[in-house]
Design an enzyme around this catalytic site. Structure first.
Site, PDB file in Angstrom:
ATOM      1  N   HIS A   1       2.668   6.619   3.965  1.00  0.00           N
ATOM      2  CA  HIS A   1       1.262   6.740   4.271  1.00  0.00           C
ATOM      3  C   HIS A   1       0.923   7.982   5.147  1.00  0.00           C
ATOM      4  O   HIS A   1      -0.837   7.360   5.346  1.00  0.00           O
ATOM      5  CB  HIS A   1       0.764   5.107   4.873  1.00  0.00           C
ATOM      6  CG  HIS A   1       0.622   3.831   3.803  1.00  0.00           C
ATOM      7  ND1 HIS A   1       0.880   4.147   2.917  1.00  0.00           N
ATOM      8  CD2 HIS A   1       2.379   2.640   3.782  1.00  0.00           C
ATOM      9  CE1 HIS A   1       1.517   2.844   1.512  1.00  0.00           C
ATOM     10  NE2 HIS A   1       2.155   2.135   3.066  1.00  0.00           N
TER      11      HIS A   1
ATOM     12  N   ASP B   1       7.548   2.812  -4.159  1.00  0.00           N
ATOM     13  CA  ASP B   1       6.927   1.672  -3.487  1.00  0.00           C
ATOM     14  C   ASP B   1       6.206   0.872  -3.949  1.00  0.00           C
ATOM     15  O   ASP B   1       5.414   0.804  -4.651  1.00  0.00           O
ATOM     16  CB  ASP B   1       6.503   2.054  -1.870  1.00  0.00           C
ATOM     17  CG  ASP B   1       6.973   1.157  -0.614  1.00  0.00           C
ATOM     18  OD1 ASP B   1       7.395   1.101   0.253  1.00  0.00           O
ATOM     19  OD2 ASP B   1       5.052   0.770  -0.968  1.00  0.00           O
TER      20      ASP B   1
ATOM     21  N   HIS C   1       3.517   0.202  -2.348  1.00  0.00           N
ATOM     22  CA  HIS C   1       2.500   0.666  -2.230  1.00  0.00           C
ATOM     23  C   HIS C   1       2.217   1.206  -2.537  1.00  0.00           C
ATOM     24  O   HIS C   1       3.284   2.324  -2.686  1.00  0.00           O
ATOM     25  CB  HIS C   1       2.091   0.454  -0.624  1.00  0.00           C
ATOM     26  CG  HIS C   1       2.741  -1.508  -0.252  1.00  0.00           C
ATOM     27  ND1 HIS C   1       3.448  -1.750   0.472  1.00  0.00           N
ATOM     28  CD2 HIS C   1       1.495  -2.062   0.101  1.00  0.00           C
ATOM     29  CE1 HIS C   1       3.507  -3.105   0.845  1.00  0.00           C
ATOM     30  NE2 HIS C   1       2.235  -3.183   0.556  1.00  0.00           N
TER      31      HIS C   1
ATOM     32  N   ASP D   1      10.049  -3.240  -1.999  1.00  0.00           N
ATOM     33  CA  ASP D   1       9.299  -4.654  -1.428  1.00  0.00           C
ATOM     34  C   ASP D   1       8.824  -4.923  -2.499  1.00  0.00           C
ATOM     35  O   ASP D   1       7.845  -5.371  -3.016  1.00  0.00           O
ATOM     36  CB  ASP D   1       8.150  -3.939  -0.180  1.00  0.00           C
ATOM     37  CG  ASP D   1       7.524  -2.339  -0.774  1.00  0.00           C
ATOM     38  OD1 ASP D   1       7.688  -2.182  -1.516  1.00  0.00           O
ATOM     39  OD2 ASP D   1       6.962  -2.075   0.390  1.00  0.00           O
TER      40      ASP D   1
HETATM   41  C1  OKP Z   1       3.755   0.047   4.481  1.00  0.00           C
HETATM   42  B1  OKP Z   1       5.043   0.506   2.743  1.00  0.00           B
HETATM   43  C2  OKP Z   1       0.351  -7.156   5.579  1.00  0.00           C
HETATM   44  C3  OKP Z   1      -0.299  -6.201   5.338  1.00  0.00           C
HETATM   45  C4  OKP Z   1       0.364  -4.930   5.405  1.00  0.00           C
HETATM   46  C5  OKP Z   1       0.200  -2.910   5.689  1.00  0.00           C
HETATM   47  C6  OKP Z   1       1.588  -1.894   5.011  1.00  0.00           C
HETATM   48  C7  OKP Z   1       1.763  -1.246   4.614  1.00  0.00           C
HETATM   49  C8  OKP Z   1       2.923  -1.308   3.770  1.00  0.00           C
HETATM   50  N1  OKP Z   1       0.774  -6.982   7.862  1.00  0.00           N
HETATM   51  N2  OKP Z   1      -0.148  -3.975   5.331  1.00  0.00           N
HETATM   52  O1  OKP Z   1       4.424   0.608   1.476  1.00  0.00           O
HETATM   53  O2  OKP Z   1       6.321  -0.356   2.392  1.00  0.00           O
HETATM   54 ZN    ZN Z   2       5.599  -0.757   0.999  1.00  0.00          ZN
END
Ligand code: OKP
Ligand code: ZN
Length: 343
Positions: free
Chosen positions: A160, A196, A198, A285
């Site tokens: 990110h 990932d 996200h 994840d």
């Molecule tokens: C980082 B990676 C939960 C809300 C989510 C950000 C997620 C970041 C993910 N507290 N906020 O891509 O695994």
């Molecule tokens: Zn993620």
């Protein structure tokens, strides 16, 4: 397969995260890497080695210099301003505000150099972040020296983080550092495959106008999932990079039937590009038990992910990104890596 690891990540701990109206301990915590390390050792995957390269030197080629300087000073500035605890941003230069002037106060700078409140600073954050970059550059060096694969076991994650912003638990873009290092070592084309849950908005932003790095991401539809403001299919790259960015968003709840089909599509795009090396942004994840994500891969699916990537038959560097079901990350990381080796 060698694993590159530094214990310096452990100091990035005790930070808080604002989540759904509550301040919680960060989901992105040291135990994540420790569980992965335990499973790598238990599975006898191969030697675990310390980083040797200077990741910051490589990071300077993909990040803004003012941004990197701020990362180094952020927590000291926070203490100097009289605060304690986790330095978290709370104001951002969004639409209608100016983003051409860096404020002087630490709380202004925190917002100026971030896109969300998810990447706070504690005393050990900077050391952890630079160690992760060192590991990424060192992993790339292993491939350049002839290893056909390697695993970069790092946290915090990186995908990110953009040219001049942190966010989503990320500070320096580790996969980007690895890709840049491979190019500096003589590769002509590198593919970054981001699996990932996200979208890797930072990696996309860094390489969006470049043809020497192809970026492909499989992730949850940003209409419903973080980072919300990037990751749609119509983002195809710009300028020299036009056609080298591929987003493959999937609905919330996707299982391996559809996810695996999409991985197949991603792998065909990589084969067409013909890279000299592949960097996998290995987020875990996508697992059904992940506490902050909503895909449904099971532990039996991860070896198949590794095996499909192995079919591309290119030097491949796996770089750890997300994954928050702490015990399962270790099992699933080893699942991908042993699936790759066994293919
Ligand atoms: C980082 B990676 C939960 C809300 C989510 C950000 C997620 C970041 C993910 N507290 N906020 O891509 O695994
Ligand atoms: Zn993620």
């Amino acid at each position: 397969m060698k694993t590159v690891y530094s214990p310096d990540h452990i100091g990035h701990s005790g930070h808080l995260e604002l989540d759904g109206g509550r301040l919680l301990p960060g989901f992105e915590k040291p135990e994540r890497a420790q569980f992965v390390l335990d499973r790598i050792e238990a599975a006898n995957l191969g030697p675990v080695i310390a980083p040797t390269a200077d990741g910051l030197e490589v990071a300077a080629k993909i990040h803004d210099s003012g941004y990197l300087t701020f990362l180094a000073k952020a927590h000291d500035l926070w203490l100097d301003a009289g605060y304690s605890g986790t330095a978290l941003p709370m104001a951002w230069p969004t639409r209608g505000l100016r983003d051409d002037v860096a404020p002087k106060h630490v709380r202004g700078l925190l917002g100026y150099y971030s896109f969300d409140g998810g990447a706070g600073f504690v005393p050990g954050t900077y050391k952890a972040v630079t160690a992760a970059a060192d590991c990424a550059a060192s992993g790339a060096d292993l491939l350049s020296a002839g290893d056909t694969s390697a695993f970069v076991l790092t946290r915090p994650p990186g995908h990110h983080a953009g040219r001049r912003f942190s966010g989503g638990y990320c500070y320096i873009n580790n996969a980007g550092v690895a890709a840049q290092r491979l190019l500096d070592n003589g590769a002509k084309r590198v593919s970054i495959l981001d699996v990932d849950y996200h979208h890797g908005n930072g990696t996309q932003e860094i390489f969006y106008d470049r043809a020497d790095v192809q970026f492909i991401s499989i992730h949850a539809d940003p209409d419903y999932a973080f980072p919300y403001f990037l990751g749609r299919g119509d983002e195809r790259g710009a300028g020299a990079g036009a056609g080298f960015n591929h987003n493959l968003p999937l609905p919330i709840g996707t299982d391996f039937h559809d996810w695996g089909g999409t991985l197949d599509r991603a792998c065909r795009l990589i084969a067409e590009y013909g890279p000299d090396a592949i960097v996998v942004s290995l987020g875990l994840d996508t697992y059904e038990g992940d506490p902050i994500s909503r895909f449904r891969l099971t532990r039996f699916d991860y070896p198949k992910v590794g095996a499909r990537i192995a079919q591309l038959n290119r030097p491949t560097l796996f770089v750890l990104e997300g994954g928050y079901a702490v015990e399962a990350i270790g099992i699933n990381a080893v699942g991908v890596l042993s699936g790759f080796l066994g293919a």
